[in-house]
Design a protein around this motif. Structure first.
Motif, PDB file in Angstrom:
ATOM      1  N   ASN A   1       0.819  -1.213   0.000  1.00  0.00           N
ATOM      2  CA  ASN A   1       0.000   0.000   0.000  1.00  0.00           C
ATOM      3  C   ASN A   1       0.855   1.266   0.000  1.00  0.00           C
ATOM      4  N   ARG A   2       2.038   1.173   0.597  1.00  0.00           N
ATOM      5  CA  ARG A   2       2.934   2.320   0.649  1.00  0.00           C
ATOM      6  C   ARG A   2       3.770   2.474  -0.618  1.00  0.00           C
ATOM      7  N   GLY A   3       3.649   1.530  -1.531  1.00  0.00           N
ATOM      8  CA  GLY A   3       4.316   1.667  -2.822  1.00  0.00           C
ATOM      9  C   GLY A   3       5.673   0.997  -2.954  1.00  0.00           C
ATOM     10  N   TYR A   4       6.063   0.196  -1.969  1.00  0.00           N
ATOM     11  CA  TYR A   4       7.344  -0.494  -2.058  1.00  0.00           C
ATOM     12  C   TYR A   4       7.256  -1.702  -2.977  1.00  0.00           C
ATOM     13  N   GLY A   5       8.348  -1.971  -3.704  1.00  0.00           N
ATOM     14  CA  GLY A   5       8.473  -3.240  -4.403  1.00  0.00           C
ATOM     15  C   GLY A   5       8.843  -4.315  -3.399  1.00  0.00           C
ATOM     16  N   LEU A   6       8.418  -5.549  -3.642  1.00  0.00           N
ATOM     17  CA  LEU A   6       8.673  -6.629  -2.697  1.00  0.00           C
ATOM     18  C   LEU A   6       9.327  -7.814  -3.386  1.00  0.00           C
ATOM     19  N   GLY A   7      10.294  -8.409  -2.686  1.00  0.00           N
ATOM     20  CA  GLY A   7      10.979  -9.580  -3.208  1.00  0.00           C
ATOM     21  C   GLY A   7      11.182 -10.614  -2.123  1.00  0.00           C
ATOM     22  N   LEU A   8      11.445 -11.838  -2.543  1.00  0.00           N
ATOM     23  CA  LEU A   8      11.652 -12.950  -1.616  1.00  0.00           C
ATOM     24  C   LEU A   8      12.844 -13.764  -2.099  1.00  0.00           C
ATOM     25  N   ILE A   9      13.818 -13.987  -1.211  1.00  0.00           N
ATOM     26  CA  ILE A   9      15.011 -14.755  -1.546  1.00  0.00           C
ATOM     27  C   ILE A   9      15.198 -15.829  -0.487  1.00  0.00           C
ATOM     28  N   THR A  10      15.320 -17.084  -0.901  1.00  0.00           N
ATOM     29  CA  THR A  10      15.457 -18.189   0.038  1.00  0.00           C
ATOM     30  C   THR A  10      16.590 -19.114  -0.383  1.00  0.00           C
ATOM     31  N   ASN A  11      17.182 -19.789   0.589  1.00  0.00           N
ATOM     32  CA  ASN A  11      18.219 -20.780   0.307  1.00  0.00           C
ATOM     33  C   ASN A  11      17.633 -22.159   0.016  1.00  0.00           C
ATOM     34  N   ARG A  12      16.338 -22.249  -0.140  1.00  0.00           N
ATOM     35  CA  ARG A  12      15.719 -23.551  -0.408  1.00  0.00           C
ATOM     36  C   ARG A  12      16.195 -24.116  -1.748  1.00  0.00           C
ATOM     37  N   GLU A  13      16.455 -25.429  -1.717  1.00  0.00           N
ATOM     38  CA  GLU A  13      16.918 -26.131  -2.913  1.00  0.00           C
ATOM     39  C   GLU A  13      15.764 -26.707  -3.722  1.00  0.00           C
ATOM     40  N   ASP A  14      14.745 -27.206  -3.023  1.00  0.00           N
ATOM     41  CA  ASP A  14      13.609 -27.843  -3.691  1.00  0.00           C
ATOM     42  C   ASP A  14      12.662 -26.750  -4.202  1.00  0.00           C
ATOM     43  N   VAL A  15      12.853 -26.378  -5.442  1.00  0.00           N
ATOM     44  CA  VAL A  15      12.121 -25.245  -6.010  1.00  0.00           C
ATOM     45  C   VAL A  15      10.620 -25.522  -6.070  1.00  0.00           C
ATOM     46  N   ASP A  16      10.246 -26.725  -6.485  1.00  0.00           N
ATOM     47  CA  ASP A  16       8.822 -27.047  -6.600  1.00  0.00           C
ATOM     48  C   ASP A  16       8.127 -26.972  -5.241  1.00  0.00           C
ATOM     49  N   HIS A  17       8.787 -27.485  -4.211  1.00  0.00           N
ATOM     50  CA  HIS A  17       8.195 -27.447  -2.874  1.00  0.00           C
ATOM     51  C   HIS A  17       8.070 -26.004  -2.378  1.00  0.00           C
ATOM     52  N   PHE A  18       9.085 -25.213  -2.664  1.00  0.00           N
ATOM     53  CA  PHE A  18       9.060 -23.809  -2.257  1.00  0.00           C
ATOM     54  C   PHE A  18       7.878 -23.080  -2.882  1.00  0.00           C
ATOM     55  N   TYR A  19       7.718 -23.208  -4.196  1.00  0.00           N
ATOM     56  CA  TYR A  19       6.619 -22.505  -4.854  1.00  0.00           C
ATOM     57  C   TYR A  19       5.265 -23.101  -4.482  1.00  0.00           C
ATOM     58  N   GLY A  20       5.256 -24.396  -4.162  1.00  0.00           N
ATOM     59  CA  GLY A  20       4.025 -25.000  -3.674  1.00  0.00           C
ATOM     60  C   GLY A  20       3.590 -24.395  -2.346  1.00  0.00           C
ATOM     61  N   LEU A  21       4.563 -24.145  -1.469  1.00  0.00           N
ATOM     62  CA  LEU A  21       4.249 -23.508  -0.185  1.00  0.00           C
ATOM     63  C   LEU A  21       3.779 -22.070  -0.384  1.00  0.00           C
ATOM     64  N   LEU A  22       4.426 -21.355  -1.309  1.00  0.00           N
ATOM     65  CA  LEU A  22       3.993 -19.974  -1.583  1.00  0.00           C
ATOM     66  C   LEU A  22       2.524 -19.937  -2.000  1.00  0.00           C
ATOM     67  N   ASP A  23       2.152 -20.867  -2.868  1.00  0.00           N
ATOM     68  CA  ASP A  23       0.765 -20.903  -3.339  1.00  0.00           C
ATOM     69  C   ASP A  23      -0.180 -21.370  -2.236  1.00  0.00           C
ATOM     70  N   GLN A  24       0.261 -22.353  -1.465  1.00  0.00           N
ATOM     71  CA  GLN A  24      -0.565 -22.864  -0.371  1.00  0.00           C
ATOM     72  C   GLN A  24      -0.879 -21.774   0.645  1.00  0.00           C
ATOM     73  N   LEU A  25       0.087 -20.897   0.876  1.00  0.00           N
ATOM     74  CA  LEU A  25      -0.071 -19.834   1.867  1.00  0.00           C
ATOM     75  C   LEU A  25      -0.546 -18.513   1.256  1.00  0.00           C
ATOM     76  N   ASP A  26      -0.832 -18.534  -0.047  1.00  0.00           N
ATOM     77  CA  ASP A  26      -1.322 -17.345  -0.767  1.00  0.00           C
ATOM     78  C   ASP A  26      -0.370 -16.159  -0.642  1.00  0.00           C
ATOM     79  N   LEU A  27       0.927 -16.432  -0.713  1.00  0.00           N
ATOM     80  CA  LEU A  27       1.922 -15.370  -0.579  1.00  0.00           C
ATOM     81  C   LEU A  27       2.467 -14.886  -1.919  1.00  0.00           C
ATOM     82  N   ARG A  28       2.394 -15.705  -2.941  1.00  0.00           N
ATOM     83  CA  ARG A  28       3.041 -15.344  -4.200  1.00  0.00           C
ATOM     84  C   ARG A  28       2.569 -14.004  -4.776  1.00  0.00           C
ATOM     85  N   PRO A  29       1.268 -13.676  -4.695  1.00  0.00           N
ATOM     86  CA  PRO A  29       0.814 -12.405  -5.300  1.00  0.00           C
ATOM     87  C   PRO A  29       1.442 -11.149  -4.696  1.00  0.00           C
ATOM     88  N   PHE A  30       1.996 -11.253  -3.502  1.00  0.00           N
ATOM     89  CA  PHE A  30       2.586 -10.068  -2.875  1.00  0.00           C
ATOM     90  C   PHE A  30       3.889  -9.637  -3.558  1.00  0.00           C
TER      91      PHE A  30
END
Length: 243
Positions: free
Chosen positions: A122-151
């Protein structure tokens, strides 16, 4: 929006997302069961060692060759040794590992995490996420499960680029993908050695989330809770390091 900060990057595990039960809490309970309850100092040391484990260059080399079972055995033995548990550590680590393997972890993003992300948007900041996770599919699955990806404008897992924090390359890759500059970006994480050291090497302003005071050596802004970020963000770049 603060003119000197345009993009806020976050770590994933331990910063925005957590799981129940906590693996260290399971180890602590196990130690109590075998008659060796952890003192407050031992628990502090164990939690700090857990962070150190994932950035130790010697251990990281070994991790590349571990399967899931081998990882938990090595990880748990390392922690049991760090908190000075007596006995056959190989057997004890195997017992702890078997217990963890039988548990279904439940991942969640605390309410304050969603609140912070919404407010920063809402304040206009760009947002990014950086993780050391190796299992890419599991990581993105969790993002979708928790509805975080759209942020997020950009999300990047180490498994996508073969670079791990604290190496600056993973931060630089995320900056390039979103078109942000390091000097106008902040990185928020909970591991001093991976997140603060890595972000600083890449030129970002580091912020450490450390409610348990695991890193007294921290030479950056340190938050007790994520909500505190909103108050400090407008001042970043103009205040001295430390709490």
């Amino acid at each position: 929006m603060n003119d000197s900060v345009r993009t806020v990057f976050f770590d994933f595990d331990g910063t925005l997302v957590f799981h129940k039960p906590d693996s260290f809490e399971m180890i602590s309970a196990f130690c109590a069961e075998i008659g060796q309850p952890l003192s407050a100092e031992a628990e502090w040391r164990g939690r700090r060692t857990r962070h150190e484990y994932f950035v130790d260059p010697v251990i990281r080399t070994k991790l590349n060759n571990f399967g899931p079972g081998e990882f938990w055995q090595h990880f748990n033995r390392h922690l049991l040794e760090a908190v000075c548990i007596e006995g056959n550590l190989d057997d004890l680590a195997e017992e702890v590992s078997n217990r963890i393997a039988d548990v279904d972890l439940t991942y969640y993003c605390p309410e304050e995490g969603g609140r912070i992300l919404t407010e920063l948007r809402n304040r206009g900041y760009g947002l990014g996420l950086i993780t050391n996770r190796e299992d890419v599919d599991h990581f993105y699955g969790l993002l979708d499960q928790l509805d975080l990806r759209p942020f997020f404008d950009v999300t990047l897992a180490s498994g996508e680029v073969g670079i791990h924090k604290p190496e600056p390359g993973v931060f630089c890759a995320a900056l390039e993908r979103v078109g942000a500059t390091a000097g106008e970006s902040v990185y928020v994480g909970d591991n001093y050695w991976a997140d603060v050291v890595g972000a600083r090497r890449a030129g970002l302003t580091p912020v450490l989330l450390d409610p348990q005071r695991l890193f007294p050596e921290a030479d950056c802004l340190v938050l007790d809770e994520l909500d505190d970020l909103l108050a400090w963000l407008p001042t970043l770049g103009s205040r001295p390091p430390g709490r």
